[in-house]
Design a protein around this motif. Structure first.
Motif, mmCIF file in Angstrom:
data_model
loop_
_atom_site.group_PDB
_atom_site.id
_atom_site.type_symbol
_atom_site.label_atom_id
_atom_site.label_comp_id
_atom_site.label_asym_id
_atom_site.label_seq_id
_atom_site.Cartn_x
_atom_site.Cartn_y
_atom_site.Cartn_z
ATOM 1 N N UNK A 112 51.951 19.829 44.105
ATOM 2 C CA UNK A 112 51.427 18.479 44.327
ATOM 3 C C UNK A 112 51.838 18.021 45.720
ATOM 4 N N UNK A 113 50.858 17.873 46.604
ATOM 5 C CA UNK A 113 51.120 17.316 47.930
ATOM 6 C C UNK A 113 51.211 15.803 47.798
ATOM 7 N N UNK A 114 52.379 15.256 48.129
ATOM 8 C CA UNK A 114 52.621 13.842 47.895
ATOM 9 C C UNK A 114 53.214 13.592 46.525
ATOM 10 N N UNK A 115 53.948 14.572 46.034
ATOM 11 C CA UNK A 115 54.492 14.503 44.683
ATOM 12 C C UNK A 115 55.603 13.496 44.487
ATOM 13 N N UNK A 119 44.449 11.933 53.565
ATOM 14 C CA UNK A 119 43.857 12.949 52.692
ATOM 15 C C UNK A 119 43.016 13.986 53.443
ATOM 16 N N UNK A 120 42.174 13.602 54.418
ATOM 17 C CA UNK A 120 41.407 14.637 55.131
ATOM 18 C C UNK A 120 42.295 15.676 55.806
ATOM 19 N N UNK A 121 43.368 15.226 56.430
ATOM 20 C CA UNK A 121 44.291 16.161 57.078
ATOM 21 C C UNK A 121 44.973 17.052 56.040
ATOM 22 N N UNK A 122 45.402 16.450 54.920
ATOM 23 C CA UNK A 122 46.064 17.217 53.870
ATOM 24 C C UNK A 122 45.114 18.252 53.277
ATOM 25 N N UNK A 123 43.847 17.884 53.090
ATOM 26 C CA UNK A 123 42.856 18.832 52.589
ATOM 27 C C UNK A 123 42.704 20.004 53.546
ATOM 28 N N UNK A 124 42.634 19.725 54.837
ATOM 29 C CA UNK A 124 42.511 20.798 55.823
ATOM 30 C C UNK A 124 43.672 21.764 55.758
ATOM 31 N N UNK A 125 44.885 21.241 55.567
ATOM 32 C CA UNK A 125 46.063 22.110 55.454
ATOM 33 C C UNK A 125 46.022 22.927 54.172
ATOM 34 N N UNK A 126 45.581 22.306 53.073
ATOM 35 C CA UNK A 126 45.541 23.011 51.786
ATOM 36 C C UNK A 126 44.534 24.155 51.820
ATOM 37 N N UNK A 127 43.446 23.980 52.547
ATOM 38 C CA UNK A 127 42.422 25.022 52.616
ATOM 39 C C UNK A 127 42.922 26.276 53.326
ATOM 40 N N UNK A 128 44.023 26.168 54.048
ATOM 41 C CA UNK A 128 44.585 27.319 54.762
ATOM 42 C C UNK A 128 45.518 28.156 53.888
ATOM 43 N N UNK A 129 45.840 27.658 52.698
ATOM 44 C CA UNK A 129 46.738 28.389 51.812
ATOM 45 C C UNK A 129 46.080 29.674 51.325
ATOM 46 N N UNK A 130 46.904 30.707 51.150
ATOM 47 C CA UNK A 130 46.401 31.988 50.676
ATOM 48 C C UNK A 130 46.100 31.933 49.182
ATOM 49 N N UNK A 131 45.223 32.820 48.735
ATOM 50 C CA UNK A 131 44.993 32.994 47.312
ATOM 51 C C UNK A 131 43.894 32.136 46.717
ATOM 52 N N UNK A 150 41.776 23.340 44.426
ATOM 53 C CA UNK A 150 42.256 22.187 45.199
ATOM 54 C C UNK A 150 41.457 20.957 44.787
ATOM 55 N N UNK A 151 42.155 19.892 44.442
ATOM 56 C CA UNK A 151 41.460 18.629 44.199
ATOM 57 C C UNK A 151 42.351 17.461 44.582
ATOM 58 N N UNK A 152 41.707 16.377 45.048
ATOM 59 C CA UNK A 152 42.422 15.147 45.365
ATOM 60 C C UNK A 152 42.336 14.199 44.188
ATOM 61 N N UNK A 153 43.218 13.194 44.170
ATOM 62 C CA UNK A 153 43.166 12.153 43.141
ATOM 63 C C UNK A 153 43.011 10.779 43.799
ATOM 64 N N UNK A 154 42.432 10.766 44.999
ATOM 65 C CA UNK A 154 42.318 9.528 45.762
ATOM 66 C C UNK A 154 41.402 8.507 45.116
ATOM 67 N N UNK A 155 41.676 7.232 45.368
ATOM 68 C CA UNK A 155 40.865 6.153 44.815
ATOM 69 C C UNK A 155 39.656 5.843 45.697
ATOM 70 N N UNK A 156 39.530 6.525 46.841
ATOM 71 C CA UNK A 156 38.339 6.452 47.678
ATOM 72 C C UNK A 156 37.948 7.868 48.100
ATOM 73 N N UNK A 157 36.636 8.080 48.299
ATOM 74 C CA UNK A 157 36.156 9.432 48.583
ATOM 75 C C UNK A 157 35.297 9.529 49.849
#
Length: 362
Positions: free
Chosen positions: A106-109, A161-173, A177-184
């Protein structure tokens, strides 16, 4: 002739005895809950069983009606008892999961919703770690990249969130990936691009506060970004609970939130601001409050106590906020004119439209 003070003392003693009996029953219930936790551990079942909790709440409401008191009171009592039971079971039992086991990051856990989600997922038997510079097993997604993750949940502040998504997309395997943001709105393009490139991405929005214990009657909005399989996998994490999974088109999410969040927050903040400008002390109004005022003040006070940075972002980052304010301004002007008009018809018409919105079949 009986002494009224003596009668009052006797009744208070009876209440004290009843309180003691209630507390003894609560203690007995917690001991039983601990035994249930032990049985779950032996059967390798998760701590939380939200279907059972939904049944408990339904039984409580029905019992309250049969006993002649408000079902809402029964719900409130049972929510506290369920929370205490879960805490007792978690404190005394390790968690096992009979179904598929996931390693979840969880990013931002360390945030309120991230912490809630961590407890929820651990209660379902998953292995969960937090990635947060303010606390957690990892200080950043890069620091967590050396390990393999099945699921990555984005629970960082809305603006990041956009920056965090970009970092998560670089993870191996290729983790889910999903966000739980209140705006999209500010994520739509990035999510859809990632889905088109084959990433397992989707978006959800839990429509409840992080302090929520009982999920009966709660909703999680599900916004598919173009990868139906990823959306199904995210839904699977919530499917065995009592929440309702409600699909909402990703592009329409923020328009819906303009009414559900933006407008309701604005109304409550305006209520407080208007009282300030009128110079009416809440300490003086509270004891003499009408039913309507008391209900509105309770909600407005809860809104005023929330995170101001988050509430600013909910207003500022939603592209539909100007439309909400235009509708609010037009409605307020119409209401002003109707209320100050000498004849009642405009006001009656306005109230009739409101009644028709909330009670369309009446």
């Amino acid at each position: 002739m009986s002494d009224p003070q003596h009668d009052l003392d006797q009744l208070r003693q009876q209440v004290a005895r009843l309180d003691r009996e209630i507390l003894e029953k609560i203690s007995e219930r917690l001991r039983t809950s601990r035994l249930i936790g032990e049985a779950k551990r032996k059967a390798q079942l998760p701590i939380r069983d939200f279907r059972v909790e939904a049944s408990v709440m339904q039984r409580a409401r029905q019992s309250a009606r049969e006993l002649g008191f408000d079902p809402a009171l029964a719900e409130s009592v049972l929510e506290s008892l369920i929370e205490a039971a879960v805490q007792t079971q978690v404190a005394h039992q390790p968690v096992h999961h009979k179904g598929e086991h996931h390693r979840i990051l969880i990013a931002g856990g360390s945030g309120r919703m991230g912490a809630w989600l961590r407890q929820f997922l651990q209660g379902q038997g998953h292995t969960v770690a937090s990635c947060d510079p303010s606390g957690g097993e990892f200080s950043s997604l890069q620091a967590a990249s050396a390990e393999k993750w099945d699921v990555v949940v984005l629970s960082t502040p809305l603006a990041s969130l956009p920056e965090t998504l970009g970092q998560a997309l670089k993870l191996e395997g290729q983790p889910l990936i999903f966000d739980i943001g209140s705006l999209k709105s500010h994520l739509v393009a990035d999510l859809q691009k990632a889905a088109a490139e084959g990433h397992r991405v989707t978006s959800v929005h839990p429509m409840f506060a992080p302090g929520t214990v009982v999920l009966t009657g709660r909703s999680v909005l599900v916004c598919d970004a173009g990868n139906a399989r990823a959306t199904e996998q995210a839904c699977d994490l919530f499917r065995e609970t009592a929440v309702s999974l409600c699909p909402v088109p990703l592009e329409q999410h923020d328009q819906v939130m303009g009414g559900l969040l933006g407008l309701s927050h604005t109304i409550n903040l305006l209520f407080g601001q208007a009282l300030c400008q009128l110079g009416l002390s809440f300490e003086k109004l509270g004891p003499i409050a009408s039913t309507t005022f008391a209900k509105q003040a309770k909600t407005a006070a809860e809104v005023a106590a929330e995170n101001p940075e988050l509430y600013h972002q909910i207003q500022n980052l939603n592209q539909c906020t100007p439309q909400v304010y235009q509708a609010l301004q037009a409605s307020l002007e119409r209401l002003r004119e109707a209320a100050l008009a000498p004849e009642a018809e405009p006001f009656l018409e306005l109230m009739g439209e409101c009644r028709g919105y909330f009670f369309p079949s009446s």
